[in-house]
Design an enzyme around this catalytic site. Structure first.
Site, PDB file in Angstrom:
ATOM      1  N   SER A 176      17.211 -33.267  28.795  1.00 61.24           N
ATOM      2  CA  SER A 176      15.506 -32.870  28.621  1.00 61.24           C
ATOM      3  C   SER A 176      14.562 -34.606  29.366  1.00 61.24           C
ATOM      4  O   SER A 176      13.723 -34.300  29.525  1.00 61.24           O
ATOM      5  CB  SER A 176      14.888 -32.538  27.003  1.00 61.24           C
ATOM      6  OG  SER A 176      15.076 -33.861  26.532  1.00 61.24           O
ATOM      7  N   THR A 209      11.868 -27.865  28.533  1.00 56.26           N
ATOM      8  CA  THR A 209      11.744 -28.169  30.017  1.00 56.26           C
ATOM      9  C   THR A 209      10.054 -27.673  30.290  1.00 56.26           C
ATOM     10  O   THR A 209       9.118 -27.701  30.530  1.00 56.26           O
ATOM     11  CB  THR A 209      12.909 -27.204  31.358  1.00 56.26           C
ATOM     12  OG1 THR A 209      13.399 -28.355  30.371  1.00 56.26           O
ATOM     13  CG2 THR A 209      12.101 -27.637  32.282  1.00 56.26           C
ATOM     14  N   LYS A 220      11.521 -22.222  34.192  1.00 55.49           N
ATOM     15  CA  LYS A 220      11.145 -21.561  33.164  1.00 55.49           C
ATOM     16  C   LYS A 220      12.944 -22.466  32.497  1.00 55.49           C
ATOM     17  O   LYS A 220      13.273 -22.612  33.514  1.00 55.49           O
ATOM     18  CB  LYS A 220      11.468 -20.019  33.150  1.00 55.49           C
ATOM     19  CG  LYS A 220      10.879 -19.223  34.500  1.00 55.49           C
ATOM     20  CD  LYS A 220      11.366 -18.203  34.967  1.00 55.49           C
ATOM     21  CE  LYS A 220      10.647 -17.364  35.847  1.00 55.49           C
ATOM     22  NZ  LYS A 220      11.160 -15.686  35.393  1.00 55.49           N
ATOM     23  N   VAL A 229      15.172 -22.479  30.448  1.00 53.00           N
ATOM     24  CA  VAL A 229      16.980 -21.784  31.171  1.00 53.00           C
ATOM     25  C   VAL A 229      17.993 -22.148  29.839  1.00 53.00           C
ATOM     26  O   VAL A 229      19.324 -21.833  30.075  1.00 53.00           O
ATOM     27  CB  VAL A 229      17.826 -21.991  32.668  1.00 53.00           C
ATOM     28  CG1 VAL A 229      16.823 -21.113  33.446  1.00 53.00           C
ATOM     29  CG2 VAL A 229      17.586 -23.337  32.413  1.00 53.00           C
ATOM     30  N   GLU A 266      19.800 -21.703  26.690  1.00 55.29           N
ATOM     31  CA  GLU A 266      20.771 -20.295  26.424  1.00 55.29           C
ATOM     32  C   GLU A 266      20.658 -19.542  27.329  1.00 55.29           C
ATOM     33  O   GLU A 266      22.105 -18.584  26.905  1.00 55.29           O
ATOM     34  CB  GLU A 266      19.487 -19.528  25.332  1.00 55.29           C
ATOM     35  CG  GLU A 266      18.705 -20.319  23.924  1.00 55.29           C
ATOM     36  CD  GLU A 266      17.901 -20.304  23.303  1.00 55.29           C
ATOM     37  OE1 GLU A 266      18.227 -19.572  22.244  1.00 55.29           O
ATOM     38  OE2 GLU A 266      17.045 -19.987  23.222  1.00 55.29           O
TER      39      GLU A 266
END
Lengths: 797, 288, 160
Positions: A508, A549, A743, A745, A747
């Site tokens: 991150s 994110t 978007k 992601v 998981e």
């Protein structure tokens, strides 16, 4: 031809590039100081005594001999902390157990000593007498008539005024939490069906296996303020919880998060070891460090939620899904943690992975004497997707329809909303299906493999497909789903990015720095990220739901844009321009239209700092996604964006031994937009291999409440030689709300591997296996027809 | 474990044997089994730790008088990298290649693997097929006594061997197989190496006109020790290795084994694996 | 308390003398007595490789090694490897190929990668995979680690 200034200026866009993780050089050279490596002067070492019974009344605890061990500063039991308060999401769990133990992990006593050895020696000398109680070994038994009740009495603790108050009400049926959701009319869906299938699935116990074991360091200062070094993924929410637990002002709690040896959802709750270390620090007035052993990590950290699931689904003659009806029993374990809330995610998949006109979903999370389930990457979605995608194949086959066509027919398009209220502003579902199928040659291979079912060769090949839907724009599980950012620029155009978003190894800090640099036209190495101290960082909900994110990214962009605006507004008049004429690129203030350089940003900032009207460029931003909290009927657009993926698994099954080898995964992920290519590839590949372990090798064996394989020898993580070939495609749908179109992601990649592998094993052998994992003996038994498929308990009607 | 109190790190075999002669000692070779055992309460130890790593004469692979002689302290990695092992005893080489991990192969010794006497010990099955024997030394300054025992007699139970407390396993002796010798080895686990075998099988013999002569068949993880399957070997010796004989060999092997159920497999599944993999292995040895 | 034994060995090229309890592992000695925090405790049973060190130029699990058995040996930890030119090459490759996420397994993998490439500078992908079978990683799925080690074996001037 030489690039024009404009081309040059745009060429340094970082979006989609392979940006190395900022903290990687230190990590790879052994310099990074994890929690385990931190030693606070004067610290004591703590160890916990755990129950040796699965369910029993504690008759007596004798700690006298333990207290006499040289170097021991404190030995505590529940009696020493009468003011302790319960933890867990339903407050059913006391850190130190006073009268009853309900699982083999239960904490009975704890020691703080000068050395780990002295603490261990003291543990050995503690004598506990138990009176065994009947045990509940599985969720079906828990619901049966006459089942022992695990939390059959009110839990009372002293309140603020000293009087006892009920913090957890007696549970008369072992059901800790229950959910029911529906839309449409399932009976109508049944009537409209030409094919209906019903099966019971069992999704097993696995655990996170973070390479760094759990631990904490707790220290009080002279005024009674608490400093915690913790690996939590949710520092701000935990600050509040710890304050409640200790009866102190949350403002007096500071949490520092050293680098973490893996999270994957495991650090989303408070576990007893943390309050216990705090108790010991309070009592001894010394810093107390507590680290698990690996065996303890297996026994006393959470598991993925094991689920018994009954799915009934149907389709009409044209191949349109008509309904889905699901009933599940979650084995909660002895206490309630986040595992009991996985239905929030499971029902999204049941209601909205493909168009489902009629749906009913019911879950009960029930108490047993087993290890208790927490949150784990994917959060119930692996379990739900496993069942749903098995039925997608079964329905298509029953109808004689191509399995890909069947899925495409039922897949949603952009702009659709589902009956549960999820709105798919961007949706790359069909591209995911098409891309994964085409790149894997799915249709042809699936047909060809069938021809080998009876050819006498014991080794079979199979191919299987599964897709998934998961939140990709946060998840409004609390009234807020926000994250704050502070940005400051120094006079050399170096940026300090102070974010509420925690780093748990996922990268991150790098992607947030990248987004900020993209706005400010600065190189990635100009950013220092501060993200690990609640005394410094702005508020954030925490790392979960693949939100960092998206939420942290939008927040960082917001703060960066404010900084940029400020720079341009001050620079514009001096340049005889309007702010909109200018831009920041390549470390310079430039003319937006041509890229012509006006001034170096560092120089501009220095002149600003030293001018008569001296000013600093420091900005703050708080981003709250445009999503809503679910209503009472579990409906609402809970996320600002949704991620999609299709994964195709190719396997080889040796029918002489039952061993299944995963040869290849072809994955297509709707990620909105690739921000840091290196980072997102790492997330997807790591998730695929985590999914491989869930499907094929990882199996936490729990028998009568006892974990039989608390070690890496028999709990088998995937090793380097076993990984499949991986072909990963990114579908860039440019989500309108996402940071630069991206978007979440985190998981997604782990979610559909097991489902795809199940379909591949069927394609290879004609045998469908309804219980995970596909370990050799289980597959072998299934191939021989000697497997007991999961059954729905008669008492759980 | 009993507290370790004394430490000896001799530089010669004679010194090491002297320590053993003077009282019980816990022998430290590679340590890969000993260290975890020392941390659990399950194994009892003598209070003297005898580190034999400094006894250089116990290292190395020699070829002498039609035999491969392996010093007890030879690491699994050294064995795997030794051409004499790779060419002369491919089943042993394969077992070394599938032994735990590189880090453990670098530390673990063949003597340690044998003395640990796990029913699933990786080198034991191939060594049994190769008709290996072990050399045990005792004595000390006054002179060294040696005795040689077939490996099959040395292994007496899970974690138990015929080694007397005053003895040290110093060498493994493998007769070089006659020309025409063929052998096969399979370790069944879920991973290539870092795994305790669910079962292990090895077969060897001299292939002549479709018959496997002087055949030896060994199995691991299906009995209290790694074992030879003598009845099955007799069936192998009786005639050509056709389908019917393979069935009878499998039946005979099945009658010999006593697998247990544990976290890794059930007894039933272990039997099924023995059937299927032994059949596959024998078909592979003699494809007709 | 357990007896203390005095031992002497070379740690990353420097002579060290220390007294250790008989039961102590090399891992505990390195972390608790010698400040070598780059060597990680992952399992204590030789199953994860996070504690990999090099002893006399062979990698071992330091959790399985008795500290007393370090006497007279030449020991290298990640701190030592990182200071060598090869360690720097490997570090750069791991960083550039995205082989590091939480990073807890990384020092052990660095040590083992050095062993694999020292044994066989032309190691194939499959050989590197086998060489790493004793190192567990929960984050990356291994592919980027393998890419990095392959690249370190055959350094190319640029990585896109």
């Amino acid at each position: 031809m030489a690039p024009t200034p404009r081309e040059e200026a745009f060429a340094d866009s970082l979006i989609g590039r392979r940006v190395p993780k900022l903290d990687a050089p230190d990590k790879a050279s052994g310099r990074t100081r994890y929690l385990h490596d931190i030693n606070v002067p004067g610290q004591l070492h703590a160890k916990i005594l755990r129950a040796t019974e699965v369910h029993a009344r504690i008759v007596s605890i004798d700690v006298e001999a333990a207290r006499r061990v040289p170097g021991v500063h404190a030995v505590i039991t529940a009696a020493d902390v009468p003011w302790q308060r319960p933890i867990g999401i339903t407050k059913d769990h006391m850190p130190l157990k006073a009268d009853i133990v309900r699982s083999r992990r239960d904490e009975i006593a704890a020691v703080a000593a000068d050395t780990v050895q002295a603490a261990q020696e003291a543990l050995r000398l503690i004598r506990v007498a138990y009176e065994p109680l009947p045990i509940v070994t599985n969720s079906a038994q828990a619901l049966g008539p006459g089942a022992p009740l695990l939390h059959g009495e009110d839990l009372r603790v002293p309140g603020r005024n000293g009087a006892l108050e009920v913090v957890h009400k007696a549970c008369s049926d072992n059901v800790s939490m229950a959910y029911e959701y529906g839309h449409g009319d399932v009976s109508q869906g049944e009537r409209e069906s030409v094919v209906v299938v019903e099966d019971v699935f069992w999704l097993h116990y696995v655990t996170h296996c973070c390479m760094g074991v759990s631990g904490v360091i707790a220290e009080f200062d002279a005024s009674g303020s608490l400093l915690l070094y913790s690996n939590t993924q949710v520092p701000f929410l935990h600050k509040r919880e710890f304050a409640e637990l200790l009866g102190i002002d949350p403002g007096r709690i500071r949490i520092i998060q050293p680098p973490i040896g893996g999270g994957f959802g495991s650090k989303l709750d408070i576990y007893p070891f943390e309050p216990i270390a705090i108790f010991l620090a309070k009592i001894t007035r010394r810093p107390v460090k507590l680290l698990f052993t690996r065996e303890e990590e297996f026994i006393a950290s959470p598991t993925r939620q094991p689920v018994l699931l009954k799915l009934r689904s149907g389709c009409d003659r044209e191949g349109r899904l008509t309904f889905r009806a699901v009933d599940t029993i979650h084995d909660n374990g002895a206490y309630t943690s986040w595992g009991a809330t996985t239905p929030f995610v499971m029902m999204q998949t049941i209601s909205s992975l493909y168009r489902v006109p009629h749906c009913h979903y019911r879950t009960r999370a029930v108490y047993t004497n087993n290890p208790y389930a927490g949150s784990f990457r994917g959060y119930g979605n692996l379990q739900a997707t496993f069942a749903v995608e098995a039925h997608m194949d079964k329905l298509a086959d029953a109808l004689g329809m191509d399995a890909l066509e069947f899925r495409l027919l039922n897949a949603q398009d952009p702009g659709e909303s589902t009956p549960q209220g999820m709105h798919f502003r961007s949706c790359g579902f069909k591209e995911c299906l098409g891309t994964a199928a085409e790149r894997s040659d799915y249709a042809a291979k699936r047909r060809r493999n069938l021809e080998h079912w009876n050819d006498g060769n014991p080794v079979k090949r199979g191919i299987g497909m599964a897709s998934m839907l998961h939140v990709g724009g946060g998840a409004k599980m609390y009234p807020s789903d926000g994250c704050g950012t502070i940005i400051k620029l120094d006079d050399f155009a170096k940026v300090t990015l102070i974010t509420g978003a925690s780093e748990i190894g996922q990268g991150s800090e790098t992607v947030l720095a990248l987004l900020v640099c993209e706005e400010l036209g600065l190189p990635i190495d100009s950013v220092t990220v501060v993200n690990n101290d609640t005394a410094i960082t702005p508020w954030d909900v925490g790392v979960h739901a693949s939100r960092t994110t998206f939420i942290g990214g939008n927040s960082a962009i917001g703060a960066a844009r404010k900084a940029k605006r400020k720079i341009l507004e001050i620079a514009a008049p001096k340049a005889g321009r309007t702010p909109d004429d200018l831009d920041l690129r390549g470390g310079h203030i430039v003319l937006r239209a041509t890229g012509e350089r006006i001034q170096e940003i560092g120089k501009f900032l220095r002149s600003l700092h030293f001018s008569e009207k001296a000013e600093l460029v420091m900005t703050t931003y708080y981003y709250e996604p445009p999503s809503v909290h679910l209503d009472r009927n579990y409906k609402g657009n809970v996320s600002a964006a949704y991620a999609w993926a299709t994964q195709v698994a190719e396997v080889e099954v040796d029918t002489d031994t039952g061993i299944v080898r995963l040869l290849k995964i072809t994955a297509a992920h709707d990620v909105g937009r690739v921000l840091n290519r290196l980072g997102i590839e790492g997330q997807i590949e790591g998730g695929i291999v985590m999914g491989q372990g869930y499907a094929l090798s990882e199996d936490l064996l729990v028998e009568d409440g006892v974990i039989r394989n608390p070690n890496f020898r028999d709990y088998k993580l995937v090793t380097a030689p076993e990984i499949p070939e991986m072909d990963v495609s990114f579908i860039e749908t440019m989500d309108g709300e996402g940071p630069q179109g991206a978007k979440g992601v985190g998981e997604a990649p782990a979610i559909c591997i097991a489902a795809a592998v199940a379909n591949a094993i069927y394609n290879a052998t004609g045998t469908r296996i309804y219980a995970l994992p596909f370990t050799p003996e289980k597959v072998y038994r299934a191939l021989r027809g000697s497997n007991m498929p999961p059954k729905w308990p008669a008492d759980a009607a | 474990m009993a507290e370790l109190r004394n430490y000896a790190a001799p530089r010669s075999l004679a010194e090491a044997l002297q320590v053993l002669a003077s009282g019980p000692a816990t022998v430290l070779a590679g340590g890969t089994d000993l260290m975890p055992q020392s941390r659990s309460a399950r194994v009892r130890f003598a209070s003297t730790l005898l580190n034999i790593q400094g006894v250089a004469e116990l290292r190395g692979v020699r070829r002498r008088d039609g035999a491969v002689e392996i010093g007890a302290l030879t690491t699994i990695a050294t064995l795997r990298d030794d051409p004499a092992v790779r060419n002369g005893a491919p089943v042993l080489w394969q077992a070394c290649d599938h032994f735990a991990s590189d880090q453990i192969r670098n530390a673990a010794t063949i003597g340690g693997n044998i003395c640990n006497a796990s029913p699933a010990g990786d080198t034991l099955v191939p060594l049994l097929v190769l008709d290996a024997s072990v050399v045990l030394a005792s004595g000390g300054a006054a002179g060294i006594l040696e005795r040689r025992l077939p490996l099959s007699e040395f292994l007496t139970g899970p974690g138990r061997t015929a080694r007397r407390p005053d003895e040290l396993l110093v060498e493994v002796h493998i007769p070089v197989p006659a020309s025409g010798w063929v052998d096969r080895y399979v370790k069944f686990g879920t991973r290539p190496a870092l795994d305790i075998s669910t079962i292990a099988l090895a077969v060897g013999g001299t292939l002549l006109d479709g018959r496997l002569e002087n055949a030896r068949l060994a199995l691991g993880a299906v009995a209290p020790t790694a074992i030879r399957a003598h009845d099955a070997e007799r069936v192998l010796a009786e005639g050509p290795l056709d389908r019917a004989r393979i069935d009878r060999v499998v039946d005979a092997a099945d009658a010999t084994i006593h697998p247990i159920s544990d976290v890794r497999a059930s007894d039933w599944y272990r039997r099924e694996l023995v059937h299927n993999l032994l059949r596959r292995m024998l078909t592979d040895v003699c494809p007709n | 308390m357990s007896a203390l034994i005095e031992i002497e060995f070379r740690l990353n090229g420097i002579s060290r003398r220390v007294s250790v309890p008989l039961q102590m592992s090399a891992l505990e000695m390195l972390r608790d007595m010698m400040g070598q925090h780059g060597t990680k405790y992952g399992c204590g049973e030789g199953e994860c490789g996070a504690c990999t060190i090099s002893v006399d130029h062979r990698t071992v699990n330091s959790c399985l090694k008795f500290a007393v058995d370090c006497d007279g040996r030449d020991i290298q930890t990640i701190e030592g490897l990182a200071a060598t030119p090869f360690g720097e090459t490997l570090n750069r490759a791991m960083v550039e190929h995205g082989a590091v996420q939480c990073g807890f397994c990384t020092p052990g993998i660095m040590m083992q990668a050095q062993q694999v490439l020292t044994d066989n500078p032309d190691a194939s992908r499959a050989q590197i995979q086998r060489g790493l079978e004793g190192n567990l990683c929960r984050c990356t799925g291994y592919r980027k680690i393998l890419d990095a080690i392959e690249a370190a074996a055959h350094p190319s001037p640029a990585v896109d």
